[in-house]
Design an enzyme around this catalytic site. Sequence first.
Site, PDB file in Angstrom:
ATOM      1  N   LYS A  10     -10.167  -4.865   3.080  1.00 13.26           N
ATOM      2  CA  LYS A  10     -10.782  -4.936   4.365  1.00 13.26           C
ATOM      3  C   LYS A  10     -11.993  -5.164   4.844  1.00 13.26           C
ATOM      4  O   LYS A  10     -12.946  -5.374   3.862  1.00 13.26           O
ATOM      5  CB  LYS A  10      -9.921  -3.552   4.861  1.00 13.26           C
ATOM      6  CG  LYS A  10      -8.480  -3.067   4.833  1.00 13.26           C
ATOM      7  CD  LYS A  10      -7.962  -2.337   5.187  1.00 13.26           C
ATOM      8  CE  LYS A  10      -6.272  -1.497   5.142  1.00 13.26           C
ATOM      9  NZ  LYS A  10      -6.669  -0.978   6.454  1.00 13.26           N
ATOM     10  N   TYR A  36       1.186  -6.318  10.038  1.00 18.44           N
ATOM     11  CA  TYR A  36       1.053  -5.078  10.580  1.00 18.44           C
ATOM     12  C   TYR A  36       2.772  -4.381  11.521  1.00 18.44           C
ATOM     13  O   TYR A  36       2.483  -3.141  11.836  1.00 18.44           O
ATOM     14  CB  TYR A  36      -0.514  -4.221  11.047  1.00 18.44           C
ATOM     15  CG  TYR A  36      -1.124  -4.090  10.226  1.00 18.44           C
ATOM     16  CD1 TYR A  36      -1.052  -3.618   8.950  1.00 18.44           C
ATOM     17  CD2 TYR A  36      -2.661  -3.648  10.047  1.00 18.44           C
ATOM     18  CE1 TYR A  36      -1.832  -2.520   8.241  1.00 18.44           C
ATOM     19  CE2 TYR A  36      -3.473  -3.441   9.122  1.00 18.44           C
ATOM     20  CZ  TYR A  36      -3.100  -3.180   8.138  1.00 18.44           C
ATOM     21  OH  TYR A  36      -3.743  -2.304   7.158  1.00 18.44           O
ATOM     22  N   ASN A  44     -10.341   2.396   5.366  1.00 16.27           N
ATOM     23  CA  ASN A  44     -10.434   2.765   4.434  1.00 16.27           C
ATOM     24  C   ASN A  44     -10.287   1.460   2.819  1.00 16.27           C
ATOM     25  O   ASN A  44      -9.810   2.081   2.371  1.00 16.27           O
ATOM     26  CB  ASN A  44      -9.210   3.893   4.465  1.00 16.27           C
ATOM     27  CG  ASN A  44      -8.218   2.788   4.609  1.00 16.27           C
ATOM     28  OD1 ASN A  44      -7.828   1.635   4.968  1.00 16.27           O
ATOM     29  ND2 ASN A  44      -6.772   3.098   4.727  1.00 16.27           N
ATOM     30  N   HIS A  75      -5.947  -2.041   1.416  1.00 10.06           N
ATOM     31  CA  HIS A  75      -4.509  -2.159   1.928  1.00 10.06           C
ATOM     32  C   HIS A  75      -3.713  -2.551   0.740  1.00 10.06           C
ATOM     33  O   HIS A  75      -4.114  -3.309  -0.120  1.00 10.06           O
ATOM     34  CB  HIS A  75      -4.264  -3.375   2.663  1.00 10.06           C
ATOM     35  CG  HIS A  75      -2.496  -2.808   2.568  1.00 10.06           C
ATOM     36  ND1 HIS A  75      -1.941  -2.349   3.919  1.00 10.06           N
ATOM     37  CD2 HIS A  75      -1.815  -3.813   2.365  1.00 10.06           C
ATOM     38  CE1 HIS A  75      -0.602  -2.596   3.696  1.00 10.06           C
ATOM     39  NE2 HIS A  75      -0.549  -3.662   3.099  1.00 10.06           N
ATOM     40  N   GLU A 110       5.148  -9.401   2.127  1.00  7.12           N
ATOM     41  CA  GLU A 110       3.081  -8.966   2.560  1.00  7.12           C
ATOM     42  C   GLU A 110       2.602 -10.210   2.072  1.00  7.12           C
ATOM     43  O   GLU A 110       1.706 -10.986   2.335  1.00  7.12           O
ATOM     44  CB  GLU A 110       2.539  -8.285   2.205  1.00  7.12           C
ATOM     45  CG  GLU A 110       3.470  -6.765   3.085  1.00  7.12           C
ATOM     46  CD  GLU A 110       2.387  -5.573   2.953  1.00  7.12           C
ATOM     47  OE1 GLU A 110       1.822  -5.262   1.801  1.00  7.12           O
ATOM     48  OE2 GLU A 110       2.477  -5.368   3.678  1.00  7.12           O
TER      49      GLU A 110
HETATM   50  P1  CMP Z   1      -2.475   0.311   5.219  1.00  5.72           P
HETATM   51  O1  CMP Z   1      -2.585   0.877   4.033  1.00  5.72           O
HETATM   52  O2  CMP Z   1      -3.340  -0.595   5.478  1.00  5.72           O
HETATM   53  O3  CMP Z   1      -1.374   0.449   6.569  1.00  5.72           O
HETATM   54  C1  CMP Z   1      -1.881   0.896   7.717  1.00  5.72           C
HETATM   55  C2  CMP Z   1      -3.150   1.278   7.660  1.00  5.72           C
HETATM   56  O4  CMP Z   1      -3.101   1.904   9.217  1.00  5.72           O
HETATM   57  C3  CMP Z   1      -3.898   2.161   7.278  1.00  5.72           C
HETATM   58  O5  CMP Z   1      -3.667   1.736   6.047  1.00  5.72           O
HETATM   59  C4  CMP Z   1      -4.951   2.941   8.199  1.00  5.72           C
HETATM   60  O6  CMP Z   1      -6.209   2.471   7.530  1.00  5.72           O
HETATM   61  C5  CMP Z   1      -4.870   2.830   9.305  1.00  5.72           C
HETATM   62  N1  CMP Z   1      -4.082   4.022  10.485  1.00  5.72           N
HETATM   63  C6  CMP Z   1      -5.573   4.438  11.536  1.00  5.72           C
HETATM   64  N2  CMP Z   1      -4.916   5.781  12.004  1.00  5.72           N
HETATM   65  C7  CMP Z   1      -3.960   5.806  11.010  1.00  5.72           C
HETATM   66  C8  CMP Z   1      -3.154   7.065  10.777  1.00  5.72           C
HETATM   67  N3  CMP Z   1      -3.048   8.353  11.669  1.00  5.72           N
HETATM   68  N4  CMP Z   1      -2.311   7.401   9.911  1.00  5.72           N
HETATM   69  C9  CMP Z   1      -2.404   6.486   8.729  1.00  5.72           C
HETATM   70  N5  CMP Z   1      -2.500   5.237   9.336  1.00  5.72           N
HETATM   71  C10 CMP Z   1      -3.545   4.793   9.954  1.00  5.72           C
END
Ligand code: CMP
Length: 133
Positions: free
Chosen positions: A10, A50, A113, A116, A127
Amino acid sequence: MIEQTLSIIKPDAVERKLDKEIKSFFKKNNIKILKSKKIKISKEEASEFYKVHQSKPFYDKLCSYLSSGPIIAMILEGENVVSKNRQLMGATDPTKAEEGTLRKMYGISIDKNSVHGSDSVENGKIEINFFFK
Ligand code: CMP
């Protein structure tokens, strides 16, 4: 079973030049990187990617974030790589991720984070097709 999954480094991790470390972490864990490309996607593309999260309160912020800077999309391949990659990434929230996982090591927040990974073989195919048509 040998599977494939999509991994994304990311914007927060690309910006901090963590791509080499993240890629070597995958390789050390017997995961092959079949394809890799650095791209910047539009907010519309991020919203499409998403769309499973479109009912979530964080959807708009999530799509803005993924389109905020360059990302690296990769096709990973290996034995049970979908669940293996999810274990290596750790919990979505870096503060809850286990020691030694990518999100624990590099994640800044639940939004930033760092990585992904697809959550199933089926979604992995969708994906992968999104980024590597
Ligand atoms: P990712 O695995 O990329 O999939 C969806 C993303 O939403 C997740 O990582 C997080 O970075 C983001 N996200 C932001 N807020 C939340 C939340 N409250 N719960 C889960 N995912 C979140």
